[in-house]
Design a protein around this motif. Structure first.
Motif, PDB file in Angstrom:
ATOM      1  N   LYS A  51      40.794  37.897  46.140  1.00 58.50           N
ATOM      2  CA  LYS A  51      40.397  36.520  46.444  1.00 58.50           C
ATOM      3  C   LYS A  51      38.878  36.394  46.525  1.00 58.50           C
ATOM      4  CE  LYS A  51      44.625  34.949  48.611  1.00 58.50           C
ATOM      5  NZ  LYS A  51      45.274  34.439  49.822  1.00 58.50           N
ATOM      6  N   GLY A  52      38.341  35.442  45.798  1.00 58.31           N
ATOM      7  CA  GLY A  52      36.905  35.158  45.875  1.00 58.31           C
ATOM      8  C   GLY A  52      36.041  36.010  44.969  1.00 58.31           C
ATOM      9  N   SER A  58      37.873  41.700  39.466  1.00 54.29           N
ATOM     10  CA  SER A  58      39.310  41.793  39.747  1.00 54.29           C
ATOM     11  C   SER A  58      39.964  42.793  38.797  1.00 54.29           C
ATOM     12  CB  SER A  58      39.989  40.431  39.573  1.00 54.29           C
ATOM     13  OG  SER A  58      39.425  39.474  40.424  1.00 54.29           O
ATOM     14  N   LEU A  59      39.644  42.672  37.508  1.00 54.98           N
ATOM     15  CA  LEU A  59      40.236  43.578  36.514  1.00 54.98           C
ATOM     16  C   LEU A  59      39.872  45.026  36.824  1.00 54.98           C
ATOM     17  CD1 LEU A  59      41.781  44.086  33.841  1.00 54.98           C
ATOM     18  CD2 LEU A  59      39.608  43.760  32.639  1.00 54.98           C
ATOM     19  N   PHE A 174      32.152  25.602  53.136  1.00 52.57           N
ATOM     20  CA  PHE A 174      33.559  25.775  53.511  1.00 52.57           C
ATOM     21  C   PHE A 174      34.123  26.893  52.652  1.00 52.57           C
ATOM     22  CE2 PHE A 174      34.147  21.912  56.043  1.00 52.57           C
ATOM     23  CZ  PHE A 174      32.975  21.238  55.718  1.00 52.57           C
ATOM     24  N   GLU A 175      34.554  27.979  53.275  1.00 50.76           N
ATOM     25  CA  GLU A 175      34.945  29.200  52.544  1.00 50.76           C
ATOM     26  C   GLU A 175      36.141  29.898  53.176  1.00 50.76           C
ATOM     27  OE1 GLU A 175      34.889  31.581  50.393  1.00 50.76           O
ATOM     28  OE2 GLU A 175      33.281  31.009  49.057  1.00 50.76           O
ATOM     29  N   ASP A 176      36.989  30.499  52.331  1.00 53.39           N
ATOM     30  CA  ASP A 176      38.129  31.265  52.850  1.00 53.39           C
ATOM     31  C   ASP A 176      37.924  32.778  52.715  1.00 53.39           C
ATOM     32  OD1 ASP A 176      38.439  31.149  49.977  1.00 53.39           O
ATOM     33  OD2 ASP A 176      40.439  31.991  50.268  1.00 53.39           O
ATOM     34  N   ALA A 177      36.898  33.189  51.974  1.00 50.81           N
ATOM     35  CA  ALA A 177      36.711  34.629  51.730  1.00 50.81           C
ATOM     36  C   ALA A 177      35.558  35.186  52.555  1.00 50.81           C
ATOM     37  CB  ALA A 177      36.440  34.869  50.244  1.00 50.81           C
ATOM     38  N   VAL A 178      35.710  36.418  53.023  1.00 52.60           N
ATOM     39  CA  VAL A 178      34.668  37.081  53.805  1.00 52.60           C
ATOM     40  C   VAL A 178      33.367  37.135  52.987  1.00 52.60           C
ATOM     41  CG1 VAL A 178      33.994  39.273  54.857  1.00 52.60           C
ATOM     42  CG2 VAL A 178      36.332  38.432  55.139  1.00 52.60           C
ATOM     43  N   ALA A 179      33.503  37.481  51.696  1.00 56.48           N
ATOM     44  CA  ALA A 179      32.315  37.572  50.832  1.00 56.48           C
ATOM     45  C   ALA A 179      31.639  36.208  50.685  1.00 56.48           C
ATOM     46  CB  ALA A 179      32.706  38.097  49.456  1.00 56.48           C
TER      47      ALA A 179
END
Ligand code: B16
Ligand code: MG
Length: 224
Positions: A51-52, A58-59, A174-179
């Motif tokens: 995520k993020g 990701s790959l 506004f963010e959902d990821a720690v990074a």
């Protein structure tokens, strides 16, 4: 920054996946299909780590999990294949998939005069915003097509502030990821974490989703 007046906050920068919509399930399905084709599998818990982060990152993580080695050219083909499957899925998204509270909050933020920008790692943000009928809220869209450094680098948010014509200190992210929270902090911006407080420990405030926050509470942020 205690010396800021509430009026000093002028812009809201929103991450996309995990904040406004939940596309993680589509990323998971497409990456999993790719991994399965290569002869291995990975779990939904492992998918959390994707995520993020960007498509290429990701790959690389997934290939590492499967202990599979590929050349740069092969990696490009694999990323393209995954994206083809992913785009086929998000092409069918509907406005019902927008996360709770999103439309009401964006409407209120816009009415209160804040400028609004997207700050996402995705190269497919335009299609997602279009499918979910959110495009019209955004004054600027900064996504994976415009930035070269992934979060936690602050580039995506600094570019958003610059395109909106505001200072970094005048922005709320506004963010959902720690990074993503780290990126916003490094940019010198206020942060609202979307998710769990025990995970998003660096955020100024953490809420479950945008239905838990009001424009009035944004003003209190400037006193933090
Ligand atoms: P794409 P965000 C991110 O979106 C996703 O969270 C992440 O899982 C994905 O790898 C990245 O976008 C790139 O997406 O392959 O569509 O370019 O959270 O930054 O809005
Ligand atoms: Mg996100």
């Amino acid at each position: 920054m205690k010396n800021q007046s509430p009026e000093a906050l002028k812009a809201c920068l929103f991450d996309l996946d995990g904040v406004l919509v939940d596309t993680a399930i589509y990323h998971f399905k497409a990456w999993r299909k790719l991994a399965n084709n290569l002869g291995f599998d990975f779990t939904e818990a492992q998918n959390e780590q994707l995520k993020g982060i960007s498509r290429v990152e990701s790959l690389n993580k997934i290939l590492e999990w499967g202990k599979v080695e590929k050349t740069q050219e092969e990696k490009q083909l694999l990323a393209d294949q995954k994206n083809e499957w992913y785009v086929a899925m998000i092409s069918k998204m509907t406005p019902e998939e927008v996360l709770p509270g999103t439309v009401a909050f964006l409407t209120a933020v816009k009415a209160a005069g804040y400028k609004i920008a997207l700050g996402s790692a995705s190269k497919n943000s335009a299609l997602i915003l279009e499918r979910t009928l959110l495009s019209h809220f955004f004054d600027e869209v900064v996504d994976g097509n415009l930035v070269s450094k992934s979060k936690p680098d602050p580039e995506v948010f600094l570019k958003g502030a610059s395109l909106l014509g505001v200072q970094a200190s005048e922005c709320i992210v506004f963010e959902d990821a720690v990074a993503g929270i780290e990126a916003a902090k490094r940019a010198g911006m206020k942060t609202i974490g979307i998710g769990k407080p025990e995970i998003l420990t660096q955020a100024d405030i953490v809420v479950r989703d945008l239905s838990e926050i009001t424009v009035v509470s944004l003003k209190q942020l400037s006193d933090l």
